[in-house]
Design a protein around this motif. Structure first.
Motif, PDB file in Angstrom:
ATOM      1  N   VAL A  21       0.632  -5.738  13.103  1.00 11.73           N
ATOM      2  CA  VAL A  21       1.662  -6.361  11.991  1.00 11.73           C
ATOM      3  C   VAL A  21       1.261  -5.644  10.917  1.00 11.73           C
ATOM      4  O   VAL A  21       2.473  -5.050   9.997  1.00 11.73           O
ATOM      5  CB  VAL A  21       1.621  -8.024  11.956  1.00 11.73           C
ATOM      6  CG1 VAL A  21       2.113  -8.506  10.397  1.00 11.73           C
ATOM      7  CG2 VAL A  21       2.112  -8.523  13.214  1.00 11.73           C
ATOM      8  N   LEU A  22       0.116  -5.554  10.567  1.00 18.21           N
ATOM      9  CA  LEU A  22      -0.194  -4.541   9.051  1.00 18.21           C
ATOM     10  C   LEU A  22       0.401  -3.317   9.283  1.00 18.21           C
ATOM     11  O   LEU A  22       0.697  -2.775   8.184  1.00 18.21           O
ATOM     12  CB  LEU A  22      -1.757  -4.832   9.033  1.00 18.21           C
ATOM     13  CG  LEU A  22      -2.323  -6.140   8.524  1.00 18.21           C
ATOM     14  CD1 LEU A  22      -3.970  -6.056   8.503  1.00 18.21           C
ATOM     15  CD2 LEU A  22      -2.152  -6.304   7.125  1.00 18.21           C
ATOM     16  N   TYR A  23       0.051  -2.763  10.210  1.00 17.61           N
ATOM     17  CA  TYR A  23       0.519  -1.158  10.450  1.00 17.61           C
ATOM     18  C   TYR A  23       1.963  -0.885  10.222  1.00 17.61           C
ATOM     19  O   TYR A  23       2.370  -0.440   9.423  1.00 17.61           O
ATOM     20  CB  TYR A  23      -0.165  -0.777  11.715  1.00 17.61           C
ATOM     21  CG  TYR A  23       0.444   0.750  12.065  1.00 17.61           C
ATOM     22  CD1 TYR A  23      -0.356   1.842  11.631  1.00 17.61           C
ATOM     23  CD2 TYR A  23       1.550   1.051  12.836  1.00 17.61           C
ATOM     24  CE1 TYR A  23      -0.087   3.154  11.655  1.00 17.61           C
ATOM     25  CE2 TYR A  23       2.040   2.391  13.185  1.00 17.61           C
ATOM     26  CZ  TYR A  23       1.168   3.432  12.353  1.00 17.61           C
ATOM     27  OH  TYR A  23       1.546   4.671  12.716  1.00 17.61           O
ATOM     28  N   PHE A  24       2.791  -1.706  11.153  1.00 15.80           N
ATOM     29  CA  PHE A  24       4.070  -1.651  11.135  1.00 15.80           C
ATOM     30  C   PHE A  24       4.955  -2.126   9.747  1.00 15.80           C
ATOM     31  O   PHE A  24       5.748  -1.788   9.151  1.00 15.80           O
ATOM     32  CB  PHE A  24       4.794  -2.116  12.230  1.00 15.80           C
ATOM     33  CG  PHE A  24       4.464  -1.261  13.381  1.00 15.80           C
ATOM     34  CD1 PHE A  24       5.116   0.033  13.486  1.00 15.80           C
ATOM     35  CD2 PHE A  24       4.113  -1.788  14.523  1.00 15.80           C
ATOM     36  CE1 PHE A  24       4.875   0.628  14.659  1.00 15.80           C
ATOM     37  CE2 PHE A  24       3.861  -1.117  15.567  1.00 15.80           C
ATOM     38  CZ  PHE A  24       4.192   0.230  15.660  1.00 15.80           C
ATOM     39  N   ALA A  25       4.187  -3.326   9.281  1.00 17.37           N
ATOM     40  CA  ALA A  25       4.774  -3.977   8.028  1.00 17.37           C
ATOM     41  C   ALA A  25       4.729  -2.910   6.985  1.00 17.37           C
ATOM     42  O   ALA A  25       5.378  -2.696   6.125  1.00 17.37           O
ATOM     43  CB  ALA A  25       4.306  -5.243   7.792  1.00 17.37           C
ATOM     44  N   GLY A  26       3.356  -2.532   6.808  1.00 19.94           N
ATOM     45  CA  GLY A  26       2.965  -1.125   5.953  1.00 19.94           C
ATOM     46  C   GLY A  26       3.845  -0.053   5.740  1.00 19.94           C
ATOM     47  O   GLY A  26       4.078   0.680   4.711  1.00 19.94           O
ATOM     48  N   ARG A  27       4.512   0.310   7.216  1.00 14.95           N
ATOM     49  CA  ARG A  27       5.345   1.453   7.101  1.00 14.95           C
ATOM     50  C   ARG A  27       6.709   1.195   6.893  1.00 14.95           C
ATOM     51  O   ARG A  27       7.540   1.812   7.198  1.00 14.95           O
ATOM     52  CB  ARG A  27       4.996   1.993   8.445  1.00 14.95           C
ATOM     53  CG  ARG A  27       3.689   2.553   8.665  1.00 14.95           C
ATOM     54  CD  ARG A  27       3.322   3.000  10.135  1.00 14.95           C
ATOM     55  NE  ARG A  27       4.080   4.516  10.351  1.00 14.95           N
ATOM     56  CZ  ARG A  27       3.551   5.596  10.231  1.00 14.95           C
ATOM     57  NH1 ARG A  27       2.258   5.518   9.473  1.00 14.95           N
ATOM     58  NH2 ARG A  27       4.143   6.667  10.516  1.00 14.95           N
ATOM     59  N   GLY A  28       7.058  -0.160   6.616  1.00 15.11           N
ATOM     60  CA  GLY A  28       8.508  -0.676   6.485  1.00 15.11           C
ATOM     61  C   GLY A  28       9.134  -0.602   7.675  1.00 15.11           C
ATOM     62  O   GLY A  28      10.523  -0.390   7.618  1.00 15.11           O
ATOM     63  N   GLU A  29       8.529  -1.035   8.868  1.00 11.59           N
ATOM     64  CA  GLU A  29       9.115  -1.260  10.074  1.00 11.59           C
ATOM     65  C   GLU A  29       9.044  -2.434  10.750  1.00 11.59           C
ATOM     66  O   GLU A  29       8.479  -2.545  11.900  1.00 11.59           O
ATOM     67  CB  GLU A  29       8.619  -0.081  11.222  1.00 11.59           C
ATOM     68  CG  GLU A  29       8.787   1.340  10.547  1.00 11.59           C
ATOM     69  CD  GLU A  29       8.202   2.338  11.504  1.00 11.59           C
ATOM     70  OE1 GLU A  29       8.777   2.626  12.545  1.00 11.59           O
ATOM     71  OE2 GLU A  29       7.062   2.938  11.086  1.00 11.59           O
ATOM     72  N   PRO A  30       9.433  -3.518   9.838  1.00  9.74           N
ATOM     73  CA  PRO A  30       8.986  -4.856  10.580  1.00  9.74           C
ATOM     74  C   PRO A  30       9.754  -5.257  11.933  1.00  9.74           C
ATOM     75  O   PRO A  30       9.322  -6.173  12.585  1.00  9.74           O
ATOM     76  CB  PRO A  30       9.586  -5.891   9.411  1.00  9.74           C
ATOM     77  CG  PRO A  30      10.580  -4.857   8.714  1.00  9.74           C
ATOM     78  CD  PRO A  30      10.018  -3.594   8.746  1.00  9.74           C
ATOM     79  N   GLU A  31      10.859  -4.474  12.289  1.00 11.57           N
ATOM     80  CA  GLU A  31      11.393  -4.831  13.461  1.00 11.57           C
ATOM     81  C   GLU A  31      10.576  -4.415  14.967  1.00 11.57           C
ATOM     82  O   GLU A  31      10.863  -4.694  15.841  1.00 11.57           O
ATOM     83  CB  GLU A  31      12.760  -3.914  13.610  1.00 11.57           C
ATOM     84  CG  GLU A  31      12.644  -2.321  13.693  1.00 11.57           C
ATOM     85  CD  GLU A  31      12.309  -1.770  12.261  1.00 11.57           C
ATOM     86  OE1 GLU A  31      12.167  -0.424  12.345  1.00 11.57           O
ATOM     87  OE2 GLU A  31      12.229  -2.403  11.252  1.00 11.57           O
ATOM     88  N   ARG A  32       9.583  -3.667  14.525  1.00 10.52           N
ATOM     89  CA  ARG A  32       8.802  -3.405  15.613  1.00 10.52           C
ATOM     90  C   ARG A  32       7.730  -4.375  15.806  1.00 10.52           C
ATOM     91  O   ARG A  32       6.857  -4.431  16.839  1.00 10.52           O
ATOM     92  CB  ARG A  32       7.968  -1.885  15.277  1.00 10.52           C
ATOM     93  CG  ARG A  32       8.970  -0.962  15.304  1.00 10.52           C
ATOM     94  CD  ARG A  32       8.616   0.429  15.006  1.00 10.52           C
ATOM     95  NE  ARG A  32       7.958   1.011  16.209  1.00 10.52           N
ATOM     96  CZ  ARG A  32       7.328   2.108  16.208  1.00 10.52           C
ATOM     97  NH1 ARG A  32       7.454   3.074  15.256  1.00 10.52           N
ATOM     98  NH2 ARG A  32       6.850   2.856  17.183  1.00 10.52           N
ATOM     99  N   ILE A  33       7.646  -5.665  15.051  1.00  9.34           N
ATOM    100  CA  ILE A  33       6.581  -6.678  15.081  1.00  9.34           C
ATOM    101  C   ILE A  33       7.413  -7.582  16.020  1.00  9.34           C
ATOM    102  O   ILE A  33       8.743  -8.066  15.623  1.00  9.34           O
ATOM    103  CB  ILE A  33       6.425  -7.145  13.949  1.00  9.34           C
ATOM    104  CG1 ILE A  33       5.601  -6.258  12.969  1.00  9.34           C
ATOM    105  CG2 ILE A  33       5.351  -8.567  14.023  1.00  9.34           C
ATOM    106  CD1 ILE A  33       5.444  -6.542  11.559  1.00  9.34           C
TER     107      ILE A  33
END
Length: 497
Positions: free
Chosen positions: A143-155
């Motif tokens: 969650v931290l990684y993909f949210a930080g990269r602006g890719e919340p759809e991958r969560i």
């Protein structure tokens, strides 16, 4: 004096709490979370004071230096990427890829920098046979990684539901007594606006776990492990069994349905390390009184053996570890005639895992002498069914390492060349008491006696490792293993003390 100090630390429930001291990682994560929530300024100031103390005492390795600089808003002498590379240099372990993800994502999340570590959803998968903590940790990092990269759809929804489930605390106010996992979970959920409210509510519970020095610890406590090791030392010291039944009864009350034990109350994940020490204590104290618990625990341990002959820490099918294999064999030693194949295959695994310098992988300890004492005692327990040459060669290599790594003051450090500390020295003395000459042992005993505090106890550098290779400190364990070591010396060399 030492035995009575340990005995006096048993509380009314029969337990020794085994509190864990603060450390930089959890303290920095707690400060980061409270900063982002803009909550509890007094608590934040206390964390800042704790971290500044570590900084100005120069007690921080490169990773924790970079992490602390990020959360305090100070300049670091090393970049986050360099800090991770430096910290993991020489860390050869089956978890090394996962640890690189952990350290990189944590530094990226705290610093706000996008570090160069391209990852996919698969990199965060923690499928069985991983223990529950790894699953939660990896989902929080995802969650931290993909949210930080602006890719919340991958969560995924499953990622979020897994994290939310950990906020349903047990009676002790934590999830599995595991503050690192709890802090990463809250930081991860805080990245998702839909869960901001529950993060704010949960943050209030953190304040109850802030320690007197202002910091936060890796785990809250480990009273199962602490009670078992204390009990083992006290039995060896010849204390009246009647005075130790409360401690043993406490452990039996917390034996879990599968026959094993976790490291603390409320921890549902059992493991062979805690179980092995519980078994050794209960058997040494009263094998008849605790016969049912011991039989259940034996079956639990036997069920964990992997196809390579070794034993993992948490779940069958996970990577086998030499120190854990030795732990099981030592706990089963009084029953070894019933399990000849288990012992032969286990000892073969231990010997095959020995390094050319005589050491073994350090597992959950920072000290080489920990895995050595457990391994050599396990090898010694097998006197039939394999080559005497193989056994004696393994013993000779390990003993050579211990002799070479003994410092001028008679003690041992974590690894060869390190300054001496009491707990590493205690581990070495356990081994040497069964194999070596009185001169070598005598120097070690003199060091241990010289290190004893006026209250009868010991102060030692941190020995536990978790997540490996980060050290954590449960101070009472120095007393327990010093007592166990002196028990071994007295039983094998009664004229040394």
């Amino acid at each position: 004096m030492l035995a009575h100090r340990v005995l006096d630390s048993i509380n009314g429930d029969g337990a020794i709490i085994g509190e864990c001291k603060s450390r930089a990682l959890e303290s920095a994560l707690a400060l980061c979370l409270l900063q982002r929530l803009d909550m509890y300024p007094a608590a934040r100031e206390r964390i800042v004071g704790y971290l500044q103390g570590l900084w100005f005492h120069d007690d921080l390795d490169p990773f924790h230096h970079a992490l602390t600089a990020s959360v305090l808003g100070w300049d670091a002498r090393i970049t986050p990427a360099e800090a991770v590379d430096n910290y993991l240099e020489g860390f050869e372990h089956f978890t090394s890829d996962r640890k690189r993800i952990l350290f990189t994502v944590v530094l990226g999340a705290v610093s706000g920098l996008r570090l160069d570590l391209p990852l996919t959803e698969r990199d965060f998968a923690a499928k069985p046979p991983h223990q529950r903590w790894v699953t939660v940790l990896m989902r929080a990092l995802k969650v931290l990684y993909f949210a930080g990269r602006g890719e919340p759809e991958r969560i995924s929804d499953e990622d979020v539901s897994t994290l939310l489930a950990t906020l349903e605390f047990d009676a002790n106010g934590t999830w599995e007594q595991y503050l690192l996992g709890h802090l990463l979970t809250l930081l991860a959920l805080n990245e998702l606006p839909a869960h901001a409210a529950i993060v704010r509510r949960s943050a209030a519970g953190l304040l109850g776990h802030q320690r007197e020095d202002g910091g936060f610890s890796f785990i809250t406590r480990m009273e199962i492990f602490a009670t078992a090791t204390a009990g083992l030392g006290l039995v060896g010291a010849g204390l009246d069994p009647q005075g130790l039944y409360p401690a043993a009864d406490f452990l039996v009350r917390h034996q879990q349905a599968d026959g094993g034990w976790g490291y603390a109350q409320g921890v549902r994940q059992t493991d062979v390390d805690d179980t092995a020490y519980c078994v050794e204590f209960l058997r040494a104290l009263d094998p008849f009184r605790y016969g049912a618990a011991l039989a259940h625990a034996e079956q639990y341990m036997l069920s964990m053996q992997n196809s390579d002959g070794g034993f993992p820490t948490f779940t069958r099918g996970a990577s086998s570890e030499v120190a854990m294999t030795a732990a099981v064999l030592n706990a089963l030693a009084p029953s070894k005639n019933r399990y000849p194949t288990v012992f032969r295959r286990g000892v073969e695994f231990i010997i095959a895992g020995q390094h050319t310098d005589g050491t073994f992988e350090r597992s959950w300890s920072c000290a080489h002498s920990n895995a050595i004492f457990r391994s050599l005692l396990a090898i010694q327990a097998l006197n039939v069914g394999m080559s005497e040459t193989d056994r004696t060669a393994a013993e000779r290599r390990a003993l050579s390492y211990l002799r070479l790594s003994q410092n001028e003051n008679g003690g041992w450090g974590h690894v060869i060349g390190d300054d001496s500390d009491p707990i590493s020295s205690a581990y070495a003395l356990i081994t040497l008491s069964h194999f070596d000459a009185e001169f070598t042992i005598g120097r070690g005993v003199n060091y241990l006696v010289d290190q004893q505090q006026c209250n009868g106890g010991y102060l030692s550098r941190p020995d536990g490792s978790g997540p490996r290779p980060i050290a954590y400190d449960v101070p009472v364990l120095a007393d327990h293993f010093a007592l166990i070591a002196l028990d071994h010396v007295v039983s094998t060399h009664p004229h040394t003390l």
